[in-house]
Design an enzyme around this catalytic site. Structure first.
Site, PDB file in Angstrom:
ATOM      1  N   LYS A   1      31.590  22.124  51.400  1.00  0.00           N
ATOM      2  CA  LYS A   1      30.512  21.757  50.489  1.00  0.00           C
ATOM      3  C   LYS A   1      31.174  21.488  49.141  1.00  0.00           C
ATOM      4  O   LYS A   1      31.677  22.388  48.476  1.00  0.00           O
ATOM      5  CB  LYS A   1      29.485  22.891  50.390  1.00  0.00           C
ATOM      6  CG  LYS A   1      28.090  22.428  49.935  1.00  0.00           C
ATOM      7  CD  LYS A   1      28.011  22.055  48.461  1.00  0.00           C
ATOM      8  CE  LYS A   1      28.088  23.274  47.579  1.00  0.00           C
ATOM      9  NZ  LYS A   1      27.976  22.902  46.115  1.00  0.00           N
TER      10      LYS A   1
ATOM     11  N   GLY B   1      33.611  31.461  43.208  1.00  0.00           N
ATOM     12  CA  GLY B   1      32.597  31.122  42.213  1.00  0.00           C
ATOM     13  C   GLY B   1      32.025  32.366  41.567  1.00  0.00           C
ATOM     14  O   GLY B   1      32.682  33.398  41.466  1.00  0.00           O
ATOM     15  N   SER B   2      30.780  32.275  41.157  1.00  0.00           N
ATOM     16  CA  SER B   2      30.150  33.358  40.416  1.00  0.00           C
ATOM     17  C   SER B   2      29.733  34.496  41.334  1.00  0.00           C
ATOM     18  O   SER B   2      29.572  34.326  42.548  1.00  0.00           O
ATOM     19  CB  SER B   2      28.909  32.831  39.678  1.00  0.00           C
ATOM     20  OG  SER B   2      27.912  32.459  40.618  1.00  0.00           O
ATOM     21  N   ARG B   3      29.513  35.652  40.731  1.00  0.00           N
ATOM     22  CA  ARG B   3      29.017  36.782  41.506  1.00  0.00           C
ATOM     23  C   ARG B   3      27.631  36.480  42.061  1.00  0.00           C
ATOM     24  O   ARG B   3      27.330  36.801  43.210  1.00  0.00           O
ATOM     25  CB  ARG B   3      28.970  38.053  40.651  1.00  0.00           C
ATOM     26  CG  ARG B   3      28.639  39.293  41.478  1.00  0.00           C
ATOM     27  CD  ARG B   3      28.382  40.550  40.662  1.00  0.00           C
ATOM     28  NE  ARG B   3      29.454  40.889  39.753  1.00  0.00           N
ATOM     29  CZ  ARG B   3      29.598  42.101  39.204  1.00  0.00           C
ATOM     30  NH1 ARG B   3      28.754  43.084  39.512  1.00  0.00           N
ATOM     31  NH2 ARG B   3      30.570  42.338  38.356  1.00  0.00           N
ATOM     32  N   ARG B   4      26.805  35.869  41.260  1.00  0.00           N
ATOM     33  CA  ARG B   4      25.453  35.538  41.718  1.00  0.00           C
ATOM     34  C   ARG B   4      25.498  34.610  42.920  1.00  0.00           C
ATOM     35  O   ARG B   4      24.793  34.821  43.918  1.00  0.00           O
ATOM     36  CB  ARG B   4      24.653  34.887  40.583  1.00  0.00           C
ATOM     37  CG  ARG B   4      23.203  34.575  40.971  1.00  0.00           C
ATOM     38  CD  ARG B   4      22.444  34.002  39.807  1.00  0.00           C
ATOM     39  NE  ARG B   4      22.955  32.681  39.428  1.00  0.00           N
ATOM     40  CZ  ARG B   4      22.440  31.913  38.473  1.00  0.00           C
ATOM     41  NH1 ARG B   4      21.418  32.347  37.765  1.00  0.00           N
ATOM     42  NH2 ARG B   4      22.963  30.741  38.202  1.00  0.00           N
ATOM     43  N   GLY B   5      26.353  33.586  42.850  1.00  0.00           N
ATOM     44  CA  GLY B   5      26.463  32.650  43.965  1.00  0.00           C
ATOM     45  C   GLY B   5      27.018  33.312  45.215  1.00  0.00           C
ATOM     46  O   GLY B   5      26.514  33.114  46.325  1.00  0.00           O
ATOM     47  N   GLY B   6      28.060  34.116  45.048  1.00  0.00           N
ATOM     48  CA  GLY B   6      28.651  34.796  46.189  1.00  0.00           C
ATOM     49  C   GLY B   6      27.690  35.767  46.844  1.00  0.00           C
ATOM     50  O   GLY B   6      27.603  35.846  48.078  1.00  0.00           O
TER      51      GLY B   6
ATOM     52  N   GLU C   1      35.309  35.174  46.545  1.00  0.00           N
ATOM     53  CA  GLU C   1      35.990  35.615  45.331  1.00  0.00           C
ATOM     54  C   GLU C   1      35.017  35.390  44.193  1.00  0.00           C
ATOM     55  O   GLU C   1      34.579  34.260  43.957  1.00  0.00           O
ATOM     56  CB  GLU C   1      37.271  34.809  45.113  1.00  0.00           C
ATOM     57  CG  GLU C   1      38.038  35.229  43.895  1.00  0.00           C
ATOM     58  CD  GLU C   1      39.052  34.194  43.467  1.00  0.00           C
ATOM     59  OE1 GLU C   1      39.153  33.945  42.251  1.00  0.00           O
ATOM     60  OE2 GLU C   1      39.726  33.621  44.338  1.00  0.00           O
TER      61      GLU C   1
ATOM     62  N   CYS D   1      40.407  32.728  37.257  1.00  0.00           N
ATOM     63  CA  CYS D   1      39.831  33.961  37.782  1.00  0.00           C
ATOM     64  C   CYS D   1      40.687  35.172  37.463  1.00  0.00           C
ATOM     65  O   CYS D   1      40.236  36.308  37.588  1.00  0.00           O
ATOM     66  CB  CYS D   1      39.594  33.849  39.283  1.00  0.00           C
ATOM     67  SG  CYS D   1      40.972  33.140  40.185  1.00  0.00           S
TER      68      CYS D   1
ATOM     69  N   GLU E   1      31.938  39.773  33.100  1.00  0.00           N
ATOM     70  CA  GLU E   1      32.913  38.707  32.912  1.00  0.00           C
ATOM     71  C   GLU E   1      32.352  37.624  31.993  1.00  0.00           C
ATOM     72  O   GLU E   1      31.221  37.176  32.168  1.00  0.00           O
ATOM     73  CB  GLU E   1      33.281  38.088  34.256  1.00  0.00           C
ATOM     74  CG  GLU E   1      34.299  36.964  34.149  1.00  0.00           C
ATOM     75  CD  GLU E   1      34.567  36.298  35.485  1.00  0.00           C
ATOM     76  OE1 GLU E   1      35.686  35.805  35.676  1.00  0.00           O
ATOM     77  OE2 GLU E   1      33.652  36.268  36.331  1.00  0.00           O
TER      78      GLU E   1
END
Length: 517
Positions: free
Chosen positions: A177, A234-239, A258, A295, A385
């Protein structure tokens, strides 16, 4: 990790924005439909059994062919990447070299065959009191893997990046993606992979690229029953969102995400006393590298009060005050960074130590801030972060307080120790705690700069990654996309080639507990 996973779109059309100029770039790329997603997933599922049983030398040649095709993309790839990301030519040329290098490294891993973990326990029909059956084990690919391109590495962590290289090396078809911030770069790399698929005579479903104008296609990809694992940076929210989808499936699957790390830097007293100012200058160089969009950026500094710390702070403030504002990857990332810095600077418990040159447009202004350990321990939000060139110093009264601060940290990708010989005993006392907190511990350096090598770990306890048992960089990354299969009393002619008696692949195998070739 970048806090956004999108760029402005026109309905189902995706156009990149040049962050340096604000120019909207052509051409537009069309987001995939759910019907197209279904077709792509079916082709990947159809390709899996064929691709995973390709001879290891042929699979290795395929990885080399991808590397060659990416190089053949030439300056067109570099120039498009520069236009879509604002990154300089040297950075993108270096990143291309890393992308090609890790593909070739995984090619070598596949040729050696050790990743197959071939094990043979030969039958012992005369054993008493119970005969032993013939047991043979090898690793096979999990199945089609979904990979999400990262915003901050348009080549090395994107379409042909580490996740893709590891999954293809493991024998898994890959569906990427693309990150919507650099669609043209993604399309060029995808074209290179597709050329390699065709040139090597592999099934069409071995690789596919999808665009998404929002989040629907990415979510549906993770939910699709034919996808067996996910790689995400990517972001914590996305993960976390992808992990939730994966765990709520009828058949849950692993998500190797990650997500979030502030990469603490511990400045021990002896090092500060002898070279505090020198460390300060090196710290600023690491903090501002690539506008801080790594990162492994050093977002937290921990130290005990004293004259050496004062020298470090003074040198850091001086160097940072001359740091130019830098173009960030996307307008969304630049805004998120500015908002994060504004929140940090506005906190009553935080003092602003130094700021870089003022930012304009899609730029980020570097910042260094400070707080006291008691406030940091009481305020979990100070561990958040801020993706960019910003870092927070935590001043500790003594070693005991420093230990409490480290003990309260979340999981990290890296922890850096700056020390000299006089600090060894203190470092020894901290090491067991640091091993629980991070995937990589380094001395007298900074986490920025991740070598692609056999011993590298780019992972760590949550929330640095979703699974601390793995790495997304280095050859150990292949293990994320493999699982063991045992064959009991299987006729030799029906065994996979790696386990047949004659060992025609000439790979190392563990036979009755002894390594043999």
């Amino acid at each position: 990790m970048a806090p956004d996973n999108s760029t402005p779109v026109d309905h189902a059309l995706i156009r990149a924005i040049n962050p340096a100029t604000g120019e909207t770039l052509e051409p537009a790329y069309r987001a995939a439909s759910l019907a197209e997603l279904d077709s792509v997933c079916q082709r990947a599922a159809d390709a899996f059994d064929l691709y995973r049983e390709t001879r290891i030398d042929r699979r290795a040649d395929f990885l080399d062919a991808i590397a060659h095709a990416i190089l053949d993309s030439g300056d067109e790839l570099i120039e498009r990447g520069m236009a879509e990301t604002g990154l300089p030519r040297a950075r993108l040329e270096g990143e291309r070299g890393r992308t090609v290098g890790q593909l070739r490294l995984f090619g070598n891993v596949v040729r050696e065959g050790r990743f197959l973990e071939a094990r043979i326990d030969q039958a012992m029909p005369e054993r008493k009191p119970v005969p032993r059956v013939d047991l043979r084990l090898r690793m096979i690919g999990l199945g089609p893997v979904a990979v999400f391109g990262a915003s901050n590495f348009p080549l090395a962590f994107s379409v042909a990046g580490g996740d893709t290289a590891a999954a293809l090396a493991a024998g898994c078809p890959v569906i990427v993606k693309a990150h919507s911030a650099h669609p043209g770069t993604s399309a060029l790399v995808a074209s290179a992979i597709e050329k390699a698929v065709k040139a090597c005579g592999l099934p069409e479903g071995t690789f596919a690229l999808l665009f998404d104008s929002g989040f629907a296609i990415g979510a549906a990809l993770v939910a699709d029953r034919r996808v067996k694992a996910v790689g995400f940076t990517g972001s914590r929210r996305g993960g976390m969102a992808l992990m939730k989808i994966a765990q709520e499936r009828p058949e849950p699957i692993p998500v190797y995400a990650e997500m979030s790390s502030i990469n603490p830097v511990l400045l021990l007293p002896g090092a500060l006393a002898s070279r505090g100012a020198e460390i300060g200058a090196a710290f600023v160089a690491s903090l501002t590298l690539g506008a801080g969009q790594f990162c492994t950026n050093p977002g937290l500094v921990l130290a005990i009060e004293g004259g050496g710390l004062d020298a470090f702070v003074s040198a850091t403030a001086h160097a940072l005050s001359h740091a130019p504002a830098q173009v960030m990857l996307t307008p969304g990332i630049a805004k998120a960074y500015a908002d994060g810095v504004l929140k940090l600077a506005g906190d009553a418990c935080v003092a602003t130590v130094a700021r870089g040159d003022a930012a304009h447009g899609c730029q980020g202004q570097a910042g260094f801030f400070a707080t006291h350990a008691a406030d940091f321990l009481a305020r979990q939000e100070l561990q958040a972060e801020v993706f960019g060139a910003a870092s927070l110093l935590v001043r500790c009264r003594d070693e005991a307080e420093l230990h409490r601060v480290v003990g309260g940290l979340e999981g990290q990708l890296t922890v850096a120790l700056h020390m000299n010989d006089a600090d060894h005993e203190m470092a020894r006392r901290f090491l067991p705690l640091l091993e629980r907190k991070a995937g990589r511990i380094l001395v007298n350096g900074f986490g920025t700069g991740v070598e692609v090598a056999h011993a590298m770990v780019h992972g760590g306890p949550f929330p640095a990654t979703s699974d601390s048992r793995s790495t997304s960089v280095g050859t150990l990354a292949i293990n994320r996309f493999l699982r063991p299969v045992c064959y009991q009393d299987m006729p030799d002619a029906l065994l996979p080639e790696a386990l047949q008696q004659d060992n025609s692949l000439h790979i190392a195998r563990l036979v009755d507990g002894t390594m043999r070739h």
